[in-house]
Enzyme design. Structure first.
Site, PDB file in Angstrom:
ATOM      1  CE  LYS A 111     -13.558  -2.825   1.453  1.00  0.00           C
ATOM      2  NZ  LYS A 111     -12.539  -2.963   2.243  1.00  0.00           N
TER       3      LYS A 111
ATOM      4  CE  LYS B 135      -6.695  -7.910  -1.517  1.00  0.00           C
ATOM      5  NZ  LYS B 135      -7.167  -7.454   0.035  1.00  0.00           N
TER       6      LYS B 135
ATOM      7  CE  LYS C  71      -4.421  -1.732   1.744  1.00  0.00           C
ATOM      8  NZ  LYS C  71      -5.344  -1.489   2.918  1.00  0.00           N
TER       9      LYS C  71
HETATM   10  N1  AQP Z   1     -10.108 -10.849  -2.750  1.00  0.00           N
HETATM   11  C1  AQP Z   1     -10.593 -11.249  -1.537  1.00  0.00           C
HETATM   12  N2  AQP Z   1     -10.685 -12.563  -1.581  1.00  0.00           N
HETATM   13  C2  AQP Z   1     -11.026 -13.122  -0.468  1.00  0.00           C
HETATM   14  N3  AQP Z   1     -11.294 -12.160   0.990  1.00  0.00           N
HETATM   15  C3  AQP Z   1     -10.933 -11.010   0.755  1.00  0.00           C
HETATM   16  N4  AQP Z   1     -10.909  -9.938   1.461  1.00  0.00           N
HETATM   17  C4  AQP Z   1     -10.548  -8.768   0.928  1.00  0.00           C
HETATM   18  N5  AQP Z   1     -10.449  -9.164  -0.142  1.00  0.00           N
HETATM   19  C5  AQP Z   1     -10.598 -10.477  -0.410  1.00  0.00           C
HETATM   20  C6  AQP Z   1     -11.399 -10.043   3.028  1.00  0.00           C
HETATM   21  O1  AQP Z   1     -12.281  -9.263   3.466  1.00  0.00           O
HETATM   22  C7  AQP Z   1     -12.168  -8.854   4.766  1.00  0.00           C
HETATM   23  C8  AQP Z   1     -12.313  -7.284   4.843  1.00  0.00           C
HETATM   24  O2  AQP Z   1     -11.306  -6.733   4.126  1.00  0.00           O
HETATM   25  P1  AQP Z   1     -10.885  -5.345   4.441  1.00  0.00           P
HETATM   26  O3  AQP Z   1     -11.736  -4.309   3.868  1.00  0.00           O
HETATM   27  O4  AQP Z   1     -10.772  -4.995   5.861  1.00  0.00           O
HETATM   28  O5  AQP Z   1      -9.623  -5.119   3.831  1.00  0.00           O
HETATM   29  P2  AQP Z   1      -8.702  -5.709   2.683  1.00  0.00           P
HETATM   30  O6  AQP Z   1      -8.217  -7.087   3.147  1.00  0.00           O
HETATM   31  O7  AQP Z   1      -7.341  -4.802   2.566  1.00  0.00           O
HETATM   32  O8  AQP Z   1      -9.697  -5.679   1.598  1.00  0.00           O
HETATM   33  P3  AQP Z   1      -9.604  -4.706   0.180  1.00  0.00           P
HETATM   34  O9  AQP Z   1     -10.757  -4.909  -0.505  1.00  0.00           O
HETATM   35  O10 AQP Z   1      -8.280  -4.830  -0.335  1.00  0.00           O
HETATM   36  O11 AQP Z   1      -9.658  -3.322   0.868  1.00  0.00           O
HETATM   37  P4  AQP Z   1      -8.824  -1.899   0.702  1.00  0.00           P
HETATM   38  O12 AQP Z   1      -8.306  -1.987  -0.788  1.00  0.00           O
HETATM   39  O13 AQP Z   1      -9.432  -1.223   1.329  1.00  0.00           O
HETATM   40  O14 AQP Z   1      -7.413  -2.479   1.394  1.00  0.00           O
HETATM   41  C9  AQP Z   1     -10.946  -9.285   5.447  1.00  0.00           C
HETATM   42  O15 AQP Z   1     -11.188 -10.308   6.177  1.00  0.00           O
HETATM   43  C10 AQP Z   1     -10.209  -9.762   4.062  1.00  0.00           C
HETATM   44  O16 AQP Z   1      -9.141 -10.837   4.235  1.00  0.00           O
END
Ligand code: AQP
Length: 334
Positions: A200, A197, A114
């Site tokens: 968001k 992956k 990030k």
């Molecule tokens: N692609 C994915 N497949 C399976 N699980 C996923 N999670 C996120 N992306 C996937 C799981 O969703 C939960 C919440 O995630 P988060 O919003 O706290 O943060 P993250 O893991 O960083 O998800 P994003 O979408 O990538 O968000 P941003 O971009 O804001 O950082 C977690 O349990 C995560 O494992």
């Protein structure tokens, strides 16, 4: 003995959760509230680790809570609140930060990814200490298990290390939490780049299926998902990562094994397979979207659910912090 406790959190960093969040985490949260003592949190303080707008964060915190309720969380069966409503999260985070080595924190790959994206000089200290706040979230509630996606495994390992270190130094205090990761759905990938992956913050809009997307939009995004050379619907992580990702999604939503689904599309090619999957995702998300809209139509009631959850969470977190203070040599709070 009471039932095992689960804790997990999700960031309000977008106007909708996506299919990866849903399959990797939220759906397990809903299931686990039936068999476990479940505590779930919209981690709005984690969302402050990257540049943000206060009004947007406020709105997204509500949207996140509404989606969780829309997906099936029931405040009678679990505790649901926003992280900032319980000040003990930040308090424990400080204590754990003082037990974390700089080099140890510096090895966290999510920070590297990030911070590299936004330019490492611009990255906040909050983004660096994110996994320590996450450890505090989990350890405060003495969680036995943490349902998350694969991307959170390293952070969870740090939570375990910090729990063990604290217990070793100051006396048995924390439960050492175990990951609850379902491998079949732990890494849903970007529809446009099946090696990355679904995320968001880093996937393009066409690479993500949002929980709150209109059915037509969902069908279109799935129809345009990158598939691989050839026409054969079959799971092969290396040769066919795009089709394999779609098969996993299909299997998770239908309950049928991947091989059975692949066999049933053996002669029809990608088009029919993607069309049916688009319908399946759209049909799964439509009722969640409708229920979410209903919760959002009454923000006062939504805020009351979160406030009530926060009160219940604080009964636990206050107790943990009182023990932590005493163990660390800190006098009680006023
Ligand atoms: N692609 C994915 N497949 C399976 N699980 C996923 N999670 C996120 N992306 C996937 C799981 O969703 C939960 C919440 O995630 P988060 O919003 O706290 O943060 P993250 O893991 O960083 O998800 P994003 O979408 O990538 O968000 P941003 O971009 O804001 O950082 C977690 O349990 C995560 O494992």
């Amino acid at each position: 003995m009471g039932s095992r406790r689960v804790f997990s959190g999700i960031q309000p960093t977008a106007d909708s959760f996506h299919l990866g969040n849903y399959l990797g985490a939220v759906r397990q949260w809903v299931d686990l509230q039936e068999s476990r003592d479940a505590i779930y949190c919209v981690v709005n303080m984690h969302a402050m680790t990257v540049p943000y707008d206060p009004l947007t964060l406020r709105r997204r915190t509500r949207v996140a809570a509404a989606q969780l309720l829309g997906a099936g969380l029931d405040p009678e069966r679990c505790i649901l609140f926003a992280q900032s409503q319980v000040p003990e999260h930040a308090q424990l985070s400080w204590v754990l930060g003082c037990l974390t080595g700089f080099g140890e924190a510096n090895r966290m790959t999510q920070f590297k990814d990030k911070s590299a994206r936004g330019g490492s000089e611009q990255a906040s200290v909050g983004l660096f200490t994110y996994p320590i706040l996450q450890a505090a979230d989990i350890l405060l509630y003495q969680a036995d298990e943490v349902p998350v996606g694969e991307d959170q495994r390293q952070h969870l390992e740090l939570s375990r290390t910090l729990a063990q270190r604290f217990n070793h130094r100051f006396g048995q205090t924390f439960v050492v939490p175990a990951p609850y990761i379902l491998s079949a759905v732990s890494k849903i990938t970007d529809l446009q780049d099946p090696t990355a992956k679904m995320s968001k913050s880093s996937s393009p809009p066409q690479g993500i299926v949002d929980l709150l997307d209109e059915p037509d939009v969902i069908r279109r995004k799935i129809a345009r998902a990158v598939t691989d050379a050839g026409t054969e619907v079959r799971a092969d992580e290396d040769a066919k990562p795009g089709v394999t990702n779609l098969l996993r999604i299909y299997s998770a939503l239908s309950g049928s094994p991947v091989e059975e689904i692949a066999a049933s599309y053996a002669t029809s090619g990608y088009g029919t397979f993607k069309k049916d999957l688009g319908e399946l995702v759209a049909d799964t998300f439509a009722p969640i979207r409708e229920r979410t809209a209903k919760y959002l139509a009454d923000p006062d009631a939504l805020d009351a659910v979160l406030m009530d959850g926060a009160r219940r969470a604080r009964q636990i977190s206050r107790e943990t912090m009182a023990v932590v203070r005493a163990r660390c040599g800190l006098p009680p709070v006023a």
